[in-house]
Design a protein around this motif. Structure first.
Motif, PDB file in Angstrom:
ATOM      1  N   MET A 121       0.716  -1.145  -0.021  1.00 58.94           N
ATOM      2  CA  MET A 121      -0.045   0.118   0.081  1.00 58.94           C
ATOM      3  C   MET A 121       0.740   1.186  -0.072  1.00 58.94           C
ATOM      4  N   GLU A 122       1.959   1.224   0.859  1.00 55.78           N
ATOM      5  CA  GLU A 122       2.787   2.390   0.796  1.00 55.78           C
ATOM      6  C   GLU A 122       3.334   3.038  -0.678  1.00 55.78           C
ATOM      7  N   GLU A 123       3.769   1.512  -1.499  1.00 55.12           N
ATOM      8  CA  GLU A 123       4.230   1.816  -2.618  1.00 55.12           C
ATOM      9  C   GLU A 123       3.237   2.580  -3.674  1.00 55.12           C
ATOM     10  N   LYS A 124       2.056   2.237  -3.481  1.00 56.51           N
ATOM     11  CA  LYS A 124       1.001   2.574  -4.377  1.00 56.51           C
ATOM     12  C   LYS A 124       0.676   4.246  -3.775  1.00 56.51           C
ATOM     13  N   ASN A 125       0.700   4.498  -2.508  1.00 56.85           N
ATOM     14  CA  ASN A 125       0.611   5.728  -1.970  1.00 56.85           C
ATOM     15  C   ASN A 125       1.828   6.662  -2.416  1.00 56.85           C
ATOM     16  N   ASP A 126       3.061   6.053  -2.356  1.00 56.32           N
ATOM     17  CA  ASP A 126       3.944   6.858  -2.832  1.00 56.32           C
ATOM     18  C   ASP A 126       3.720   7.386  -4.366  1.00 56.32           C
ATOM     19  N   GLN A 127       3.457   6.379  -5.339  1.00 51.03           N
ATOM     20  CA  GLN A 127       3.243   6.760  -6.881  1.00 51.03           C
ATOM     21  C   GLN A 127       2.124   7.792  -6.907  1.00 51.03           C
ATOM     22  N   ASN A 128       1.094   7.456  -6.178  1.00 52.07           N
ATOM     23  CA  ASN A 128      -0.065   8.545  -6.291  1.00 52.07           C
ATOM     24  C   ASN A 128       0.406   9.873  -5.805  1.00 52.07           C
ATOM     25  N   PHE A 129       1.281  10.159  -4.864  1.00 51.70           N
ATOM     26  CA  PHE A 129       1.566  11.304  -4.361  1.00 51.70           C
ATOM     27  C   PHE A 129       2.726  11.935  -5.495  1.00 51.70           C
ATOM     28  N   SER A 130       3.380  11.067  -5.995  1.00 50.48           N
ATOM     29  CA  SER A 130       4.418  11.501  -6.920  1.00 50.48           C
ATOM     30  C   SER A 130       3.857  12.061  -8.271  1.00 50.48           C
ATOM     31  N   ASN A 131       2.739  11.320  -8.603  1.00 46.38           N
ATOM     32  CA  ASN A 131       1.962  11.650  -9.704  1.00 46.38           C
ATOM     33  C   ASN A 131       1.395  12.976  -9.509  1.00 46.38           C
ATOM     34  N   TYR A 132       0.581  13.195  -8.478  1.00 46.84           N
ATOM     35  CA  TYR A 132      -0.125  14.423  -7.843  1.00 46.84           C
ATOM     36  C   TYR A 132       0.871  15.522  -8.209  1.00 46.84           C
ATOM     37  N   ILE A 133       1.826  15.421  -7.508  1.00 48.62           N
ATOM     38  CA  ILE A 133       2.782  16.673  -7.452  1.00 48.62           C
ATOM     39  C   ILE A 133       3.469  16.837  -8.853  1.00 48.62           C
ATOM     40  N   GLU A 134       3.468  16.040  -9.685  1.00 52.97           N
ATOM     41  CA  GLU A 134       4.035  16.133 -11.017  1.00 52.97           C
ATOM     42  C   GLU A 134       2.749  16.764 -11.830  1.00 52.97           C
ATOM     43  N   LYS A 135       1.893  16.506 -11.789  1.00 50.68           N
ATOM     44  CA  LYS A 135       0.748  16.725 -12.767  1.00 50.68           C
ATOM     45  C   LYS A 135      -0.065  17.910 -12.380  1.00 50.68           C
ATOM     46  N   ASN A 136       0.121  18.668 -11.056  1.00 50.43           N
ATOM     47  CA  ASN A 136      -0.626  19.642 -10.511  1.00 50.43           C
ATOM     48  C   ASN A 136       0.191  20.885 -10.259  1.00 50.43           C
ATOM     49  N   LYS A 137      -0.419  21.973 -10.443  1.00 53.86           N
ATOM     50  CA  LYS A 137       0.520  23.220 -10.350  1.00 53.86           C
ATOM     51  C   LYS A 137       0.381  23.543  -8.859  1.00 53.86           C
ATOM     52  N   LEU A 138       1.321  23.518  -8.156  1.00 49.32           N
ATOM     53  CA  LEU A 138       1.415  23.775  -6.615  1.00 49.32           C
ATOM     54  C   LEU A 138       1.747  25.378  -6.555  1.00 49.32           C
TER      55      LEU A 138
END
Length: 98
Positions: A1-18
């Protein structure tokens, strides 16, 4: 589950304007927890291997030496930077509590 969460967070910060000033610290946070979670996973694998070897009567201390966190990403200095950033943006977390 941690691996999936890490990937989801990485995708989020990559694809969204912070917001301005968040990118560097958000990347640090992502790298920290990814490296931390990888270390925990490796630790679990090593413990399982040691348990298996113990059942067969063999115990090797060499395996313990292979469990080392990525010191450039998971260390007290990086943690302190993350904690300061989270405090600055008013994000409360218990991720670093013992």
């Amino acid at each position: 589950m941690e691996e999936k969460n890490d990937q989801n967070f990485s995708n989020y910060i990559e694809k969204n304007k912070l917001p301005n000033g968040y990118q560097k610290e958000t990347n640090r946070l992502s790298e920290y927890f990814t490296a931390y979670n990888q270390t925990i996973s490796q630790l679990g694998d090593h413990v399982q291997k040691l348990e298996d070897e113990t059942e067969s009567g063999l115990i090797s201390t060499k395996e313990i030496k292979g469990i080392v966190a990525d010191g450039s990403k998971v260390n007290g200095k990086q943690q302190a930077k993350i904690e300061r950033f989270l405090k600055k943006i008013n994000v409360k977390t218990n991720a670093f509590e013992v």
